[in-house]
Design an enzyme around this catalytic site. Structure first.
Site, PDB file in Angstrom:
ATOM      1  CE  LYS A  22     -13.918   5.702   1.014  1.00 13.87           C
ATOM      2  NZ  LYS A  22     -12.937   5.767   2.104  1.00 13.87           N
ATOM      3  CE  LYS A  26      -2.661  10.624   3.072  1.00 11.98           C
ATOM      4  NZ  LYS A  26      -3.358   9.793   2.062  1.00 11.98           N
ATOM      5  CG  HIS A  41      -1.962  -1.023   1.223  1.00  7.51           C
ATOM      6  ND1 HIS A  41      -3.223  -0.838   0.701  1.00  7.51           N
ATOM      7  CD2 HIS A  41      -1.922  -2.293   1.668  1.00  7.51           C
ATOM      8  CE1 HIS A  41      -3.922  -1.951   0.840  1.00  7.51           C
ATOM      9  NE2 HIS A  41      -3.155  -2.852   1.427  1.00  7.51           N
ATOM     10  CE  LYS A  90      -6.772  13.770   0.482  1.00  9.57           C
ATOM     11  NZ  LYS A  90      -6.804  12.586  -0.363  1.00  9.57           N
ATOM     12  NE  ARG A  91      -3.690   9.896  10.085  1.00  9.52           N
ATOM     13  CZ  ARG A  91      -3.204   8.973  10.900  1.00  9.52           C
ATOM     14  NH1 ARG A  91      -3.789   7.795  10.998  1.00  9.52           N
ATOM     15  NH2 ARG A  91      -2.140   9.200  11.623  1.00  9.52           N
ATOM     16  CB  THR A 139     -10.190   4.684  -1.066  1.00 10.61           C
ATOM     17  OG1 THR A 139      -9.715   5.052   0.236  1.00 10.61           O
ATOM     18  CG2 THR A 139      -9.447   3.458  -1.554  1.00 10.61           C
TER      19      THR A 139
HETATM   20  C1  26W Z   1       3.796   0.667   9.924  1.00  9.34           C
HETATM   21  C2  26W Z   1       3.233   2.069   9.880  1.00  9.34           C
HETATM   22  C3  26W Z   1       2.358   2.212   8.713  1.00  9.34           C
HETATM   23  C4  26W Z   1       1.011   1.907   8.857  1.00  9.34           C
HETATM   24  C5  26W Z   1       0.188   2.005   7.768  1.00  9.34           C
HETATM   25  C6  26W Z   1       2.858   2.613   7.501  1.00  9.34           C
HETATM   26  C7  26W Z   1       2.036   2.714   6.423  1.00  9.34           C
HETATM   27  C8  26W Z   1       0.705   2.398   6.543  1.00  9.34           C
HETATM   28  C9  26W Z   1      -0.219   2.414   5.366  1.00  9.34           C
HETATM   29  C10 26W Z   1       0.513   2.180   4.106  1.00  9.34           C
HETATM   30  C11 26W Z   1      -1.140   3.551   5.376  1.00  9.34           C
HETATM   31  C12 26W Z   1      -2.237   3.550   4.368  1.00  9.34           C
HETATM   32  O1  26W Z   1      -3.352   3.634   4.772  1.00  9.34           O
HETATM   33  N1  26W Z   1      -1.974   3.499   3.058  1.00  9.34           N
HETATM   34  C13 26W Z   1      -3.005   3.808   2.073  1.00  9.34           C
HETATM   35  O2  26W Z   1      -3.653   2.636   1.632  1.00  9.34           O
HETATM   36  C14 26W Z   1      -4.776   2.964   0.839  1.00  9.34           C
HETATM   37  C15 26W Z   1      -5.479   1.668   0.496  1.00  9.34           C
HETATM   38  O3  26W Z   1      -4.744   0.937  -0.427  1.00  9.34           O
HETATM   39  C16 26W Z   1      -4.370   3.745  -0.398  1.00  9.34           C
HETATM   40  O4  26W Z   1      -5.522   4.128  -1.078  1.00  9.34           O
HETATM   41  C17 26W Z   1      -3.547   4.970  -0.012  1.00  9.34           C
HETATM   42  O5  26W Z   1      -3.048   5.599  -1.168  1.00  9.34           O
HETATM   43  C18 26W Z   1      -2.416   4.572   0.915  1.00  9.34           C
HETATM   44  O6  26W Z   1      -1.730   5.711   1.397  1.00  9.34           O
END
Ligand code: 26W
Length: 809
Positions: A661, A555, A359, A549-550, A657
């Site tokens: 929406k 972003k 992701h 969003k976060r 995503t």
């Molecule tokens: C380990 C710490 C950590 C936790 C979560 C690092 C990174 C993440 C994820 C990659 C965060 C995340 O939510 N990524 C998002 O995933 C979505 C679903 O596929 C994508 O639409 C987003 O672009 C992506 O940032």
């Protein structure tokens, strides 16, 4: 599975339903109708609705068993499911009935829905995707289990104090959770530490500590209630909750110590999506839920099919990013140490069973664990990782990989402190590795996984993300749903791609008017909510321009805020011009340790305070940072948006995503050619989206050729004025130097290329203004967005996974 395998219980009449809610209130909650508080009515309603679900749930389980069906297991450290009552009631198509039954007791379903806690067991997109996938799996009648952790404290609640983010603990279980079923009989031993001994050819791991994983199940109802799957979240418990000898000797803390330590494991979600949490507790959480899930999957397989050899034919395990990647080593351990498999045979089964979804490409977000920590906590898994690595590197060598390539493929990062690379482990142990949008998958092949991809060129594939149209259209936007049904019938409810039938209505002026009226009424509802919650008035006739969003530098909320300031300056300099009134809405949480992101929140609030108080611009520009962004807030904001901000630095947003929406609810996108924006543009057409900025290739080239943001800023009068205004304290008179560092970062490096994209972004915003004034053209584009994004249903995404990765369709 076919739908007629599950039994449809008869629909009780409204009065019978009302009686049964009251009966539940009295006998289960222990209150009568006079004493009951809203939360009691909510619980009684959920318990009653749940009865219907349970019967369908058992029927689904039996049907899957009878068919000898292959099961899908979705392993995810995050499930951002939000509230469940409205989801359950709509999917069961019992909204009217439940509304009427509650009315008999003087209760309102909509009001009860609003007090249900929002289950926020996730950070952002990855967790919400897992929740959409669970709903789609059930809607497609696919037997599936989600596996995760039942965090007692999910994503923190965000308070804004004087413009600053303050993190408060979220306690979603405070009133109990009527959706869940604890399964005390499904408990597993999870060991940590200790040592590995060998007797004969048997390896034995003697952990130094152990906890028990207890299953807690939540039913997941599919569309029309035909199929119900299980979300199984693990709770940690000490084997010996209280040590009586210590207790009797007066050592109360010692007596409860084990239980305390166990509870800590499943206490909190790591609130981080930017840098991996390096702490030991996080690795313990990852192993805890991976081990419990793998043991449960193997136990179920043997119970149903007898022979562990057939595991890959009957079980597909999907790893949601690398957080569950230790499962690869855990399955190997179970096969070798508990089922007497030879290493190579175990490895074949493992690879055929696992798939891995990536992701993010952000290097700082790629998980790796210090080898010393990994070995101390999981000594047997360390041995297995070494064995996998030896095999992997042998294959690489015989395929002719050079030393540099071998170093990149290795499961161990040898540069500096040795570390275990979880992404390489997940890749090596899976037959399928997928990205979440076309560009992202392409970049995976060229960047992080270039060497592994050369070695195994058939494994990487794309599965563009999707969203469930039940929650993100039907439930959150009943007005639009009703209008679409009138226009094109009900077909789109079962197949979102039928939304395309709406396309010709873009040319129907009567329809456009009704569509615009629905949007306006959604905007009025949001404006009321913002007034009630923030005491801020916003005008529903202004354009609602939304970025939720976060909060993360890639972003680029900062790009939006700086452009807002530039617009504010322009309006003040040229008040006579014909400005398009806008409301700029922001919402999102920043990781608690991410200082720049928190400063961006403060800046948004500082800008809002100044702009909203300025009588010269008041009617033309309003800014609001709405606190505590979560799934429920998104469900309010998305249907009310006119403009969707998807403005990440190209190449950095894996998919997004939220972009889907908004488009499905008739907002137009302003965005970069990043993630799924590209595929959205391909479907809605260039005329119905506002694309600006550099491409991913251009970003890469600019970085390689030396990017000089200072000269870019100097060359853009609007940008220079906005940046120097912010830097000199115009928006922070109480602390004029507050943003000097943040703005200095733009001059000095600007990794995310805010300056480089600024002018094109500002120009795109003026095209947005012009289009918004031509309200017919705008509404026609909005209708075309709704009509053309049915492909982004997570049903389509899940069908692709089911066909290409899991082979269950
Ligand atoms: C380990 C710490 C950590 C936790 C979560 C690092 C990174 C993440 C994820 C990659 C965060 C995340 O939510 N990524 C998002 O995933 C979505 C679903 O596929 C994508 O639409 C987003 O672009 C992506 O940032």
């Amino acid at each position: 599975m076919t739908s007629d395998t599950a039994v449809q219980p008869p629909e009780p009449t409204v009065q019978a339903l009302a009686d049964s809610i009251l009966d539940t209130l009295v006998h289960r909650i222990g209150k009568d109708a006079q004493a009951a508080r809203p939360h009691d009515w909510l619980a009684a309603t959920i318990f009653t609705v749940r009865n219907d679900i349970v019967e369908r749930w058992m029927a689904s389980t039996k049907a899957a068993h009878a068919a000898g069906a292959k099961r899908v297991y979705y392993l995810s450290l995050e499930f951002l499911i939000g509230r469940l009552l409205r989801d359950a009631v709509t999917n069961l198509q019992r909204s009217d009935e439940v509304t009427r039954a509650l009315a008999i007791h003087g209760q309102t379903l909509a009001e009860l829905e609003e007090i249900e806690p929002d289950a926020a067991l996730g950070n952002g997109g990855l967790g919400r995707l897992a929740a959409c996938f669970m709903e789609s799996l059930a809607s497609l009648d696919l037997p599936a289990y989600g596996y995760g952790i039942r965090y007692v404290n999910g994503m923190f609640r965000q308070r804004i104090d004087d413009g600053w983010q303050v993190e408060m603990p979220e306690n979603w279980l405070a009133h109990g959770n009527p959706w869940e079923f604890e399964r005390r009989e499904s408990a597993y031993f999870i060991g940590f530490g200790g040592e590995v001994t060998i007797t004969g050819n048997r390896v034995h791991w003697n952990p130094a500590e152990a906890v028990e994983a207890i299953a807690v199940d939540t039913p997941v109802v599919g569309w029309r209630g035909k199929w119900v799957n299980t979300l199984r979240l693990w709770n940690a418990r000490a084997f010996d909750p209280i040590k009586l000898d210590k207790f009797n000797a007066g050592d109360f803390e010692g007596a409860l110590g084990d239980q305390m330590r166990a509870e800590t494991l499943t206490r909190v979600l790591y609130p981080n999506d930017s840098t991996p949490a390096g702490q030991e507790l996080r690795l313990r959480q990852e192993y805890f839920f991976s081990s419990a899930s793998i043991q449960d999957i193997v136990r179920r397989h043997i119970q149903y099919f007898g022979d562990i050899q057939t595991l890959p034919d009957k079980a597909a395990i999907q790893l949601n990013d690398t957080h569950p990647a230790v499962s690869v080593a855990e399955l190997m351990r179970v096969l070798i140490d508990h089922h007497d498999f030879a290493f190579d045979a175990a490895w074949e089964i493992t690879k055929r069973t696992f798939g891995y979804t990536n992701h993010t490409l952000l290097p700082e977000a790629l998980e790796s664990w210090p080898l010393s920590l990994f070995e101390r906590l999981l000594p047997r898994h360390m041995q297995i990782v070494y064995q996998i690595n030896a095999k992997l590197l042998r294959e690489a060598r015989s395929a002719g990989s050079n030393d540099q390539s071998i170093a990149a493929i290795s499961l161990i990062d040898e540069g500096g402190e040795r570390r275990v690379r979880m992404a390489n482990l997940a890749f090596a142990g899976s037959h399928s590795i997928n990205g979440v949008a076309a560009l992202h998958t392409d970049l995976m092949k060229k960047t992080v996984f270039a060497d592994l991809h050369r070695l195994y060129p058939t494994r990487i594939n794309n599965k563009t993300n999707g969203i469930t149209p039940r929650r993100w259209l039907q439930q959150c936007n009943p007005g639009l749903t009703a209008l679409i049904r009138e226009a094109i019938g009900d077909g789109f409810l079962d197949d979102a791609e039928r939304l395309i039938d709406l396309d010709p209505f873009a040319e129907d002026s009567g329809f456009r008017e009704r569509f615009a009226a629905v949007k306006r009424s959604n905007k009025v509802m949001l404006a009321n909510h913002i007034f009630e919650s923030m005491n801020l008035r916003i005008d529903p006739d202004a354009m609602f321009d939304v970025q939720i969003k976060r909060i993360h530098e890639y972003k680029r909320q900062l790009l939006n805020i700086v452009e807002t300031v530039a617009l504010y300056d322009q309006i003040r300099s040229h008040p006579e011009r014909d400005w398009t009134p806008r409301v700029k809405l922001f919402a999102g949480k920043a990781a608690s340790s991410y200082q720049n992101a928190k400063l961006v929140i403060k800046l948004a609030n500082d800008v809002a305070r100044r702009v909203n108080a300025d009588p010269m611009t008041r009617d033309l520009l309003r800014v609001a940072f709405v606190p505590n962004y979560n799934v429920s807030l998104a469900e309010r904001i998305v249907p009310a948006a006119d403009l969707s901000e998807q403005i990440s630095t190209a190449g950095m947003e894996a998919s997004g995503t939220g972009n889907m929406k908004f488009a499905m609810n008739g907002a137009l996108t302003i965005g970069t050619l990043d993630g799924a924006n590209i595929e959205i543009k391909d479907r809605v057409g260039d005329d119905n989206i506002f694309i600006f900025g550099m491409t991913a290739d251009e970003v890469e080239a600019k970085r390689a050729n030396g990017y000089d943001p200072r000269s870019v800023i100097e060359a853009s009068p609007e940008l220079r004025q906005a940046v120097s205004g912010i830097a000199s304290g115009v928006f922070s008179p109480d602390d004029p130097g507050r943003y000097a560092g943040l703005m200095g970062g733009l001059y000095d490096g600007d990794w995310f290329m805010v300056a480089a994209d600024f002018d094109d972004y500002a120009a795109a915003q003026r095209r947005v203004d012009a289009r918004y004034v031509d309200r017919d053209a705008w509404t026609a584009s909005a209708i075309r967005n709704v009509a053309r994004v049915g492909w982004f249903s997570s049903d389509r995404t899940i069908r692709e996974y089911a066909r290409d990765i899991w082979t269950v369709m």
